[in-house]
Write a protein that holds these residues in place. Sequence first.
Motif, mmCIF file in Angstrom:
data_model
loop_
_atom_site.group_PDB
_atom_site.id
_atom_site.type_symbol
_atom_site.label_atom_id
_atom_site.label_comp_id
_atom_site.label_asym_id
_atom_site.label_seq_id
_atom_site.Cartn_x
_atom_site.Cartn_y
_atom_site.Cartn_z
ATOM 1 N N GLY A 107 0.830 -1.210 0.000
ATOM 2 C CA GLY A 107 0.000 0.000 0.000
ATOM 3 C C GLY A 107 0.865 1.261 0.000
ATOM 4 O O GLY A 107 0.608 2.205 -0.758
ATOM 5 N N LEU A 108 1.908 1.252 0.815
ATOM 6 C CA LEU A 108 2.780 2.429 0.871
ATOM 7 C C LEU A 108 3.493 2.645 -0.464
ATOM 8 O O LEU A 108 3.593 3.773 -0.955
ATOM 9 N N ALA A 109 3.961 1.562 -1.065
ATOM 10 C CA ALA A 109 4.672 1.685 -2.343
ATOM 11 C C ALA A 109 3.733 2.185 -3.442
ATOM 12 O O ALA A 109 4.171 2.771 -4.423
ATOM 13 N N LEU A 110 2.427 1.943 -3.243
ATOM 14 C CA LEU A 110 1.433 2.421 -4.215
ATOM 15 C C LEU A 110 0.822 3.757 -3.777
ATOM 16 O O LEU A 110 -0.237 4.145 -4.268
ATOM 17 N N HIS A 111 1.479 4.438 -2.829
ATOM 18 C CA HIS A 111 1.059 5.765 -2.386
ATOM 19 C C HIS A 111 -0.341 5.773 -1.786
ATOM 20 O O HIS A 111 -1.098 6.737 -1.960
ATOM 21 N N CYS A 112 -0.708 4.694 -1.098
ATOM 22 C CA CYS A 112 -2.042 4.598 -0.501
ATOM 23 C C CYS A 112 -2.077 5.197 0.896
ATOM 24 O O CYS A 112 -1.054 5.360 1.557
ATOM 25 N N ALA B 223 5.264 4.263 9.787
ATOM 26 C CA ALA B 223 6.295 5.230 9.380
ATOM 27 C C ALA B 223 7.638 4.530 9.197
ATOM 28 O O ALA B 223 8.385 4.837 8.258
ATOM 29 N N THR B 224 7.932 3.578 10.062
ATOM 30 C CA THR B 224 9.190 2.817 9.922
ATOM 31 C C THR B 224 9.180 2.035 8.619
ATOM 32 O O THR B 224 10.178 1.997 7.902
ATOM 33 N N LEU B 225 8.046 1.404 8.326
ATOM 34 C CA LEU B 225 7.946 0.638 7.079
ATOM 35 C C LEU B 225 8.099 1.550 5.869
ATOM 36 O O LEU B 225 8.775 1.216 4.897
ATOM 37 N N ARG B 226 7.500 2.721 5.953
ATOM 38 C CA ARG B 226 7.588 3.667 4.837
ATOM 39 C C ARG B 226 9.045 4.082 4.597
ATOM 40 O O ARG B 226 9.527 4.098 3.464
ATOM 41 N N ALA B 227 9.731 4.363 5.698
ATOM 42 C CA ALA B 227 11.123 4.838 5.577
ATOM 43 C C ALA B 227 12.028 3.753 5.001
ATOM 44 O O ALA B 227 13.045 4.053 4.381
ATOM 45 N N ALA B 228 11.646 2.491 5.179
ATOM 46 C CA ALA B 228 12.509 1.395 4.744
ATOM 47 C C ALA B 228 12.129 0.846 3.371
ATOM 48 O O ALA B 228 12.671 -0.158 2.930
ATOM 49 N N LEU B 229 11.182 1.515 2.676
ATOM 50 C CA LEU B 229 10.778 1.015 1.351
ATOM 51 C C LEU B 229 11.963 1.066 0.393
ATOM 52 O O LEU B 229 12.749 2.000 0.425
ATOM 53 N N PRO B 230 12.070 0.066 -0.489
ATOM 54 C CA PRO B 230 13.132 0.140 -1.498
ATOM 55 C C PRO B 230 12.805 1.201 -2.546
ATOM 56 O O PRO B 230 11.665 1.657 -2.641
ATOM 57 N N GLU B 231 13.796 1.537 -3.309
ATOM 58 C CA GLU B 231 13.633 2.461 -4.417
ATOM 59 C C GLU B 231 12.573 1.913 -5.388
ATOM 60 O O GLU B 231 12.571 0.721 -5.675
ATOM 61 N N ALA B 232 11.698 2.784 -5.904
ATOM 62 C CA ALA B 232 10.694 2.324 -6.876
ATOM 63 C C ALA B 232 11.391 1.880 -8.155
ATOM 64 O O ALA B 232 12.420 2.436 -8.519
ATOM 65 N N PRO B 233 10.819 0.880 -8.847
ATOM 66 C CA PRO B 233 11.477 0.392 -10.065
ATOM 67 C C PRO B 233 11.734 1.495 -11.092
ATOM 68 O O PRO B 233 12.774 1.507 -11.741
ATOM 69 N N SER B 234 10.784 2.444 -11.214
ATOM 70 C CA SER B 234 10.966 3.501 -12.215
ATOM 71 C C SER B 234 12.174 4.371 -11.860
ATOM 72 O O SER B 234 12.960 4.753 -12.715
ATOM 73 N N VAL B 235 12.320 4.658 -10.565
ATOM 74 C CA VAL B 235 13.448 5.483 -10.118
ATOM 75 C C VAL B 235 14.763 4.725 -10.321
ATOM 76 O O VAL B 235 15.752 5.265 -10.806
ATOM 77 N N ARG B 236 14.732 3.436 -9.962
ATOM 78 C CA ARG B 236 15.930 2.619 -10.107
ATOM 79 C C ARG B 236 16.365 2.545 -11.580
ATOM 80 O O ARG B 236 17.533 2.697 -11.913
ATOM 81 N N ARG B 237 15.380 2.353 -12.467
ATOM 82 C CA ARG B 237 15.705 2.255 -13.890
ATOM 83 C C ARG B 237 16.340 3.538 -14.404
ATOM 84 O O ARG B 237 17.329 3.531 -15.119
ATOM 85 N N GLN B 238 15.745 4.652 -13.981
ATOM 86 C CA GLN B 238 16.256 5.963 -14.404
ATOM 87 C C GLN B 238 17.701 6.131 -13.945
ATOM 88 O O GLN B 238 18.578 6.509 -14.712
ATOM 89 N N ARG B 239 17.930 5.792 -12.658
ATOM 90 C CA ARG B 239 19.263 5.955 -12.093
ATOM 91 C C ARG B 239 20.256 5.058 -12.821
ATOM 92 O O ARG B 239 21.360 5.474 -13.165
ATOM 93 N N MET B 240 19.830 3.821 -13.106
ATOM 94 C CA MET B 240 20.761 2.885 -13.720
ATOM 95 C C MET B 240 21.059 3.227 -15.175
ATOM 96 O O MET B 240 22.211 3.195 -15.599
ATOM 97 N N THR B 241 20.040 3.569 -15.946
ATOM 98 C CA THR B 241 20.319 3.876 -17.352
ATOM 99 C C THR B 241 21.219 5.105 -17.451
ATOM 100 O O THR B 241 22.150 5.126 -18.243
ATOM 101 N N THR B 242 20.950 6.117 -16.625
ATOM 102 C CA THR B 242 21.807 7.296 -16.653
ATOM 103 C C THR B 242 23.220 6.918 -16.248
ATOM 104 O O THR B 242 24.192 7.311 -16.892
ATOM 105 N N GLY B 243 23.311 6.120 -15.196
ATOM 106 C CA GLY B 243 24.624 5.704 -14.695
ATOM 107 C C GLY B 243 25.415 4.917 -15.733
ATOM 108 O O GLY B 243 26.645 4.951 -15.748
#
Length: 481
Positions: free
Chosen positions: A72-77, A312-332
């Motif tokens: 739910g948190l990863a889906l901004h719920c 709040a602890t769970l929210r803070a520990a969420l992994p990077e979203a796939p879209s963000v990760r992809r952006q970071r990796m392709t640029t990198g």
Amino acid sequence: MSVPYAEALAEFEPVIGLETHVELGTASKMFCGCDTTFGAEPNTQTCPVCLGLPGALPVVNAKAIESTIRIGLALHCEIATWCRFARKNYFYPDMPKNFQTSQYDEPLCTEGWLDVEVPAEDGVPQTVRIPIERVHLEEDTGKSLHVGGATGRIQGASHSLVDYNRAGIPLVEIVTKPVVGTGARPAEIAKAYVTELRDLLRGLDVSDVRMEQGSMRCDVNVSLNLPGQGWGTRSETKNVNSLRSVERAVRSEVERQAARLRAGERIVQETRHFSEASGTSSSGRSKEEAMDYRYFPEPDLVPIAPDPAWVATLRAALPEAPSVRRQRMTTGLGLSAADSAAMVNAGVLDLVLATVAAGAPAAEARNWWLGHLAQAANAGGVDAADLSITPGQVAEVVALVAGGGLNAGLARQVVDGVLAGEGSPAEVVTARGLAVVSDEGTLLSAVDEAITAAPDAADKVRAGKLAAAGALVGAVMRATG
Ligand code: ADP
Ligand code: MG
Ligand code: ZN
């Protein structure tokens, strides 16, 4: 009776809605301690609770609550501060309790969204925001096996068997709001959503999200309406079990409904069954006679009230979203925006990134997945991700080429061998005898033999007609394989 997809969408506006069921990868079931390993001997992972024996009492699996909240948190719920499970009452042999413990009007997570990148015919992929209605937690049913018929369906079967190993496995249901404004590409957008959702769930490590094993499955809702009019009646295509089929299910429904509407017929609200073989669906049960589930709050379970500090602890520990990760990796990796657009469009971006992670240079990984492998997927009518070669194996082939063991043509043959199920790249090289002969002694004696066998060609070369060397090169290639 169907209207071609593009033509249908030039005339009608589509509305789609996706319900996705995901089996959580918890070690034990939702309300008991039974094991959840896939593929175990039937009915060996059961107990009085998940068999619904009288007097057995359920206890909530805390890990399942945690996973659902993380989804739910990863889906901004919004996460409920207090909610209850409910009983959904109905009889079916795969459900031994005669009710499913689910969530009804008090889901754990509500009002979210997921951005998906949709392939563009030309140019930059478009981002579409898919609104999420709810994410709730329930339990899976058992599995029926219909025996003695030709199709494995209940029609024509002589008897049925039930396996309750799956009964009670935690199941999360993610429901979108009606998605409007998908224009000419509802099928593509539906597929992109399920793909992105699968990547997100995999990144959260809450499920193995294997559509072919049923740990992730989709129900696809589609309706059409004329521009300026209210939404049409939807049909719901059940248990769509591959990404490709999500797209095909929407496409075939658009084509079917458009034909009916054109003919002045009305769309019946019904569930439909998708056939992988034909790529079309057939009518199932009509929703107009849908049963009343007599939902009521589950009296055997206490309400769930997630502590906001824990959330709040769970929210803070969420992994990077796939879209963000992809952006970071392709640029990198120094891949251009056009490159990454092409890779999104071909559905191979994650495969390229995985190939790079396995050691291949970015440019090589990109070339394989956008070139030879994209063609192979196309020719076979499958998603690139479903080809029987792994990113690690592609990296292995790239390494063989870099080390001089293969040239480009041989490398393609090795890849074809892996795709054809002949084993790992190294095994295919050995079995097909594909290694480049780089031993100078072997090559020189092959050259000598070629010259001896074709003295005319050799004379022409000596006289300066270099084109005549082709015949000698050909002879050496034949001799060395
Ligand atoms: P049910 O359990 O009856 O299928 P749900 O509310 O769980 O009902 O799911 C219905 C799905 O259909 C949701 O994803 C919703 O957004 C979608 N939906 C609702 N109305 C329409 C419509 N007119 N056309 C297409 N999809 C729709
Ligand atoms: Mg439904
Ligand atoms: Zn059990």
